[in-house]
Scaffold this motif. Structure first.
Motif, mmCIF file in Angstrom:
data_model
loop_
_atom_site.group_PDB
_atom_site.id
_atom_site.type_symbol
_atom_site.label_atom_id
_atom_site.label_comp_id
_atom_site.label_asym_id
_atom_site.label_seq_id
_atom_site.Cartn_x
_atom_site.Cartn_y
_atom_site.Cartn_z
ATOM 1 N N LEU A 188 0.843 -1.193 0.000
ATOM 2 C CA LEU A 188 0.000 0.000 0.000
ATOM 3 C C LEU A 188 0.881 1.246 0.000
ATOM 4 O O LEU A 188 1.966 1.259 0.587
ATOM 5 C CB LEU A 188 -0.917 0.020 1.223
ATOM 6 N N GLY A 189 0.405 2.296 -0.649
ATOM 7 C CA GLY A 189 1.148 3.542 -0.702
ATOM 8 C C GLY A 189 0.891 4.386 0.526
ATOM 9 O O GLY A 189 -0.255 4.533 0.970
ATOM 10 N N GLY A 190 1.962 4.947 1.093
ATOM 11 C CA GLY A 190 1.826 5.757 2.295
ATOM 12 C C GLY A 190 2.678 7.013 2.253
ATOM 13 O O GLY A 190 3.613 7.122 1.459
ATOM 14 N N THR A 191 2.335 7.965 3.117
ATOM 15 C CA THR A 191 3.089 9.207 3.271
ATOM 16 C C THR A 191 3.220 9.507 4.751
ATOM 17 O O THR A 191 2.229 9.471 5.488
ATOM 18 C CB THR A 191 2.382 10.384 2.582
ATOM 19 N N LEU A 192 4.437 9.808 5.176
ATOM 20 C CA LEU A 192 4.698 10.190 6.565
ATOM 21 C C LEU A 192 5.255 11.606 6.590
ATOM 22 O O LEU A 192 6.233 11.911 5.921
ATOM 23 C CB LEU A 192 5.703 9.238 7.211
ATOM 24 N N ASN A 233 -13.364 6.952 -2.449
ATOM 25 C CA ASN A 233 -12.304 6.433 -3.308
ATOM 26 C C ASN A 233 -11.188 7.461 -3.467
ATOM 27 O O ASN A 233 -10.456 7.441 -4.465
ATOM 28 C CB ASN A 233 -12.873 6.050 -4.679
ATOM 29 N N GLU A 234 -11.070 8.354 -2.499
ATOM 30 C CA GLU A 234 -10.051 9.391 -2.567
ATOM 31 C C GLU A 234 -8.655 8.831 -2.317
ATOM 32 O O GLU A 234 -8.475 7.937 -1.483
ATOM 33 C CB GLU A 234 -10.323 10.482 -1.531
ATOM 34 N N ARG A 283 -5.960 3.315 0.538
ATOM 35 C CA ARG A 283 -6.587 2.020 0.766
ATOM 36 C C ARG A 283 -6.318 1.117 -0.436
ATOM 37 O O ARG A 283 -6.097 1.601 -1.554
ATOM 38 C CB ARG A 283 -8.091 2.231 0.962
ATOM 39 N N ARG A 284 -6.352 -0.191 -0.228
ATOM 40 C CA ARG A 284 -6.062 -1.126 -1.325
ATOM 41 C C ARG A 284 -6.962 -0.851 -2.528
ATOM 42 O O ARG A 284 -8.142 -0.537 -2.388
ATOM 43 C CB ARG A 284 -6.214 -2.569 -0.853
ATOM 44 N N SER A 305 -1.762 1.985 -4.213
ATOM 45 C CA SER A 305 -1.875 0.712 -3.496
ATOM 46 C C SER A 305 -2.344 -0.425 -4.395
ATOM 47 O O SER A 305 -3.196 -0.246 -5.273
ATOM 48 C CB SER A 305 -2.842 0.859 -2.311
ATOM 49 N N GLU A 306 -1.795 -1.591 -4.147
ATOM 50 C CA GLU A 306 -2.158 -2.788 -4.890
ATOM 51 C C GLU A 306 -3.490 -3.359 -4.394
ATOM 52 O O GLU A 306 -4.027 -2.939 -3.365
ATOM 53 C CB GLU A 306 -1.068 -3.853 -4.720
ATOM 54 N N GLY A 307 -3.997 -4.342 -5.128
ATOM 55 C CA GLY A 307 -5.183 -5.073 -4.691
ATOM 56 C C GLY A 307 -6.466 -4.529 -5.275
ATOM 57 O O GLY A 307 -6.476 -3.617 -6.106
ATOM 58 N N ASP A 308 -7.576 -5.097 -4.809
ATOM 59 C CA ASP A 308 -8.902 -4.709 -5.269
ATOM 60 C C ASP A 308 -9.574 -3.828 -4.226
ATOM 61 O O ASP A 308 -9.537 -4.126 -3.029
ATOM 62 C CB ASP A 308 -9.770 -5.948 -5.516
#
Length: 271
Positions: free
Chosen positions: A15-19, A35-36, A64-65, A70-73
């Motif tokens: 999953l993509g994240g930012t800190l 879906n933002e 979110r996936r 982020s990967e996944g469905d």
């Protein structure tokens, strides 16, 4: 403050994240709604994160996936608990000085946090929680979608405006739509949806601090309030604000409320 972009694990997915780094021992996890992507509507969450980190609190955001980086469905907010738990784990690992984490969510992100009973969090800041069981967005102009209380309040406000009275007398008002709206305003509020009931149950089982923020100009917030105890002392309202708090004064209100929660202070009554 340093802003770091990265990926973190969620089961077999990335999953993509930012800190946004900061030295504080209390951190803020921002959960995106709908879906933002993690920057939020009009980059509002990105700006909020920068301001909160600038005040000394580390901030973590993620997609979110199935959304953004982020990967996944994408399985919707009801299935996002695993994503949120993984984000909490990654946040604590990347900011090991933290002793407390509060989670902030707007719209169905707030609902997701309530449904998962705030597990893993020390506090919740839930804004304009989504309570609609099945919403038909193709019918957005149909008045019955709004809570009767909201319709009554809107027409009362119009009656106080001399321009609206003149507009009515000059035939500038759709009388058919006006009649539908007045009829809808007289109906009793619908019973709380099963989603709202599940959210109530989840929040009752949460032992941390809770701040409920409502934008009074937002239909989602109005419907939430029609299904909730209006005397709940945890509710604080931003008068006239829309769903994403896009006006500068409303953004400032939101920031002050979030900072008050992070500092363990009562909600700030700023309008």
């Amino acid at each position: 403050m340093t802003r770091l972009q990265f990926q973190f694990g969620c089961g077999s997915l990335k999953l993509g994240g930012t800190l946004d780094t900061a030295p504080g021992t209390t951190g803020l996890l921002i959960v995106s709604g709908g879906n933002e992507i993690r920057s939020g509507a009009f980059a509002g969450q990105s700006r909020l994160a920068k301001r909160i980190a600038g005040a000394g609190f580390p901030v973590f955001r993620f997609d979110r996936r199935g959304i953004g980086d982020s990967e996944g469905d994408n399985r919707g907010f009801r299935s996002s608990e695993g994503d949120i738990r993984s984000a909490l784990e990654a946040f604590r690992a990347m900011a090991p000085q933290m002793e407390r984490v509060l989670a902030f969510g707007n719209c169905d992100a707030a609902s997701a946090l309530m449904l998962m009973k705030g597990d893993g969090c020390d506090g919740l800041i839930v804004s304009n929680p989504w309570t609609i069981e099945d919403d038909d967005s193709s019918n957005d102009e149909d008045e019955p979608q709004h809570a009767p209380e909201a319709i009554r309040a809107r027409y009362l406000e119009k009656l106080k405006n001399p321009r609206e009275i003149v507009r009515l007398l000059r035939g500038g008002v759709n009388l058919r739509k006006l009649a539908r709206g007045l009829t809808s305003s007289m109906r009793p509020s619908p019973p709380a949806s099963s989603l709202a009931q599940d959210m109530q149950s989840g929040l009752k089982q949460f032992e941390g601090t809770v701040h409920i923020l409502l934008a009074t100009g937002d239909r989602t917030a109005q419907l939430f309030e029609s299904a909730w105890d209006k005397t709940d002392a945890r509710i604080h309202r931003c008068e006239g604000a829309g769903h994403a708090y896009v006006e500068s004064g409303h953004r400032e209100w939101l920031e002050k409320q979030v900072l008050a929660a992070l500092r363990g202070l009562p909600n700030v009554r700023t309008g």
